[in-house]
Design a protein around this motif. Structure first.
Motif, PDB file in Angstrom:
ATOM      1  N   GLY A  95       6.708  -2.681  11.094  1.00 42.55           N
ATOM      2  CA  GLY A  95       6.679  -1.906   9.863  1.00 42.55           C
ATOM      3  C   GLY A  95       5.394  -1.157   9.584  1.00 42.55           C
ATOM      4  O   GLY A  95       5.274  -0.514   8.540  1.00 42.55           O
ATOM      5  N   VAL A  96       4.422  -1.237  10.474  1.00 39.10           N
ATOM      6  CA  VAL A  96       3.211  -0.417  10.296  1.00 39.10           C
ATOM      7  C   VAL A  96       3.627   1.019  10.581  1.00 39.10           C
ATOM      8  O   VAL A  96       4.261   1.306  11.604  1.00 39.10           O
ATOM      9  N   GLN A  97       3.282   1.915   9.689  1.00 39.47           N
ATOM     10  CA  GLN A  97       3.694   3.311   9.812  1.00 39.47           C
ATOM     11  C   GLN A  97       3.193   3.929  11.121  1.00 39.47           C
ATOM     12  O   GLN A  97       2.050   3.703  11.525  1.00 39.47           O
ATOM     13  N   LEU A 110      -6.770   8.496   8.042  1.00 38.80           N
ATOM     14  CA  LEU A 110      -5.550   7.723   7.827  1.00 38.80           C
ATOM     15  C   LEU A 110      -4.646   8.406   6.808  1.00 38.80           C
ATOM     16  O   LEU A 110      -5.134   8.996   5.829  1.00 38.80           O
ATOM     17  N   PRO A 111      -3.326   8.307   6.983  1.00 38.30           N
ATOM     18  CA  PRO A 111      -2.393   8.804   5.976  1.00 38.30           C
ATOM     19  C   PRO A 111      -2.373   7.850   4.786  1.00 38.30           C
ATOM     20  O   PRO A 111      -3.104   6.849   4.764  1.00 38.30           O
ATOM     21  N   ALA A 112      -1.524   8.132   3.814  1.00 40.04           N
ATOM     22  CA  ALA A 112      -1.359   7.211   2.686  1.00 40.04           C
ATOM     23  C   ALA A 112      -0.939   5.847   3.232  1.00 40.04           C
ATOM     24  O   ALA A 112      -0.088   5.757   4.121  1.00 40.04           O
ATOM     25  N   LEU A 113      -1.563   4.790   2.712  1.00 45.77           N
ATOM     26  CA  LEU A 113      -1.346   3.446   3.232  1.00 45.77           C
ATOM     27  C   LEU A 113      -0.573   2.581   2.249  1.00 45.77           C
ATOM     28  O   LEU A 113      -0.718   2.733   1.031  1.00 45.77           O
ATOM     29  N   SER A 114       0.188   1.652   2.784  1.00 42.94           N
ATOM     30  CA  SER A 114       0.783   0.612   1.940  1.00 42.94           C
ATOM     31  C   SER A 114      -0.350  -0.316   1.503  1.00 42.94           C
ATOM     32  O   SER A 114      -1.447  -0.306   2.088  1.00 42.94           O
ATOM     33  N   ASP A 115      -0.103  -1.150   0.500  1.00 39.50           N
ATOM     34  CA  ASP A 115      -1.128  -2.100   0.063  1.00 39.50           C
ATOM     35  C   ASP A 115      -1.539  -3.025   1.199  1.00 39.50           C
ATOM     36  O   ASP A 115      -2.727  -3.297   1.384  1.00 39.50           O
ATOM     37  N   ASN A 122      -9.207  -2.211   5.458  1.00 40.33           N
ATOM     38  CA  ASN A 122     -10.502  -2.284   4.771  1.00 40.33           C
ATOM     39  C   ASN A 122     -11.262  -3.548   5.155  1.00 40.33           C
ATOM     40  O   ASN A 122     -12.479  -3.509   5.396  1.00 40.33           O
ATOM     41  N   TYR A 123     -10.561  -4.669   5.207  1.00 40.71           N
ATOM     42  CA  TYR A 123     -11.199  -5.941   5.543  1.00 40.71           C
ATOM     43  C   TYR A 123     -11.777  -5.896   6.966  1.00 40.71           C
ATOM     44  O   TYR A 123     -12.946  -6.204   7.181  1.00 40.71           O
ATOM     45  N   ASP A 140      -9.671  -8.394  -2.383  1.00 38.84           N
ATOM     46  CA  ASP A 140      -8.385  -7.735  -2.136  1.00 38.84           C
ATOM     47  C   ASP A 140      -7.553  -8.512  -1.122  1.00 38.84           C
ATOM     48  O   ASP A 140      -6.354  -8.717  -1.313  1.00 38.84           O
ATOM     49  N   ALA A 141      -8.180  -8.939  -0.047  1.00 30.58           N
ATOM     50  CA  ALA A 141      -7.455  -9.688   0.988  1.00 30.58           C
ATOM     51  C   ALA A 141      -7.030 -11.057   0.466  1.00 30.58           C
ATOM     52  O   ALA A 141      -5.925 -11.525   0.762  1.00 30.58           O
ATOM     53  N   LEU A 142      -7.869 -11.692  -0.320  1.00 33.34           N
ATOM     54  CA  LEU A 142      -7.522 -12.987  -0.898  1.00 33.34           C
ATOM     55  C   LEU A 142      -6.317 -12.849  -1.829  1.00 33.34           C
ATOM     56  O   LEU A 142      -5.382 -13.658  -1.782  1.00 33.34           O
ATOM     57  N   GLU A 143      -6.297 -11.807  -2.639  1.00 39.02           N
ATOM     58  CA  GLU A 143      -5.165 -11.577  -3.545  1.00 39.02           C
ATOM     59  C   GLU A 143      -3.901 -11.203  -2.774  1.00 39.02           C
ATOM     60  O   GLU A 143      -2.801 -11.612  -3.150  1.00 39.02           O
ATOM     61  N   GLN A 144      -4.033 -10.450  -1.704  1.00 38.45           N
ATOM     62  CA  GLN A 144      -2.874 -10.012  -0.912  1.00 38.45           C
ATOM     63  C   GLN A 144      -2.262 -11.167  -0.126  1.00 38.45           C
ATOM     64  O   GLN A 144      -1.048 -11.295  -0.055  1.00 38.45           O
TER      65      GLN A 144
END
Length: 185
Positions: A95-97, A110-115, A122-123, A140-144
């Motif tokens: 599912g990675v674009q 990079l194009p528009a990214l999913s969360d 970024n991490y 962000d990674a901890l929350e995701q």
């Protein structure tokens, strides 16, 4: 061309022949390419590395897209053709674009990214660029992914960096059936 010949019972450490025999039986032979073709020369180390890799790939709490994207980022960071070839198609299937995979490969914007994509990229990039991860990317990674997932994400990035080091140092052959374009030089 690989820098060392294929492993045999005769050229592995003699105190590790039993492990070599077991691995060859389980694998159906000596791996012809990739990190396994190098690490099997030291069977006990290969077993330990394989145990971590198997956990991360098969038991991790991370979604496949996060796993495969992390692998690609390590492959690109270290220009590791083998890991790139082995995981670019899998990342797309997870599912990675396509545009994200292609932009990482080609070093393009990079194009528009999913969360999920944004968080993993970024991490990993923050670590590769700064050799540490700042508070924002960490949070962000901890929350995701939660605590377990964040630890696993960190381990995937580190594990595939280690594998890239092994592959790039020993330069094993690429499989002949590769489907992805090579990383640009």
């Amino acid at each position: 061309m690989a820098r060392i010949p294929a492993a045999t019972r005769e050229n592995v450490p003699q105190d590790q022949v039993a492990e070599f025999d077991q691995m060859v039986q389980n694998l159906g032979g000596v791996p012809p390419y990739g990190p396994g073709s190098v690490m099997i020369h030291v069977p006990k180390a290969h077993q330990a590395a394989t145990a971590l890799n198997n956990y991360l790939r098969n038991e991790s709490s991370l979604p496949d897209a996060a796993l495969e994207l992390a692998m690609l980022l390590a492959a690109r960071e270290y220009d590791c053709q083998h890991i790139w070839n082995a995981h670019a198609g899998a990342a797309r299937a997870a599912g990675v674009q396509d545009g994200v995979v292609d932009a990482i490969r080609d070093g393009q914007e990079l194009p528009a990214l999913s969360d999920l994509e944004r968080t993993v990229i970024n991490y990993a990039r923050e670590f590769f660029n700064d050799r540490k991860v700042g508070r924002g990317a960490f949070q962000d990674a901890l929350e995701q992914f939660g605590k377990q997932g964040l630890i696993e994400l960190t381990l995937v990035i580190g594990n595939y960096s280690f594998l890239a080091f092994v592959i790039n140092a020993f330069d094993p052959d690429l499989p002949s059936n590769r489907t992805e374009p090579l990383l640009p030089g």
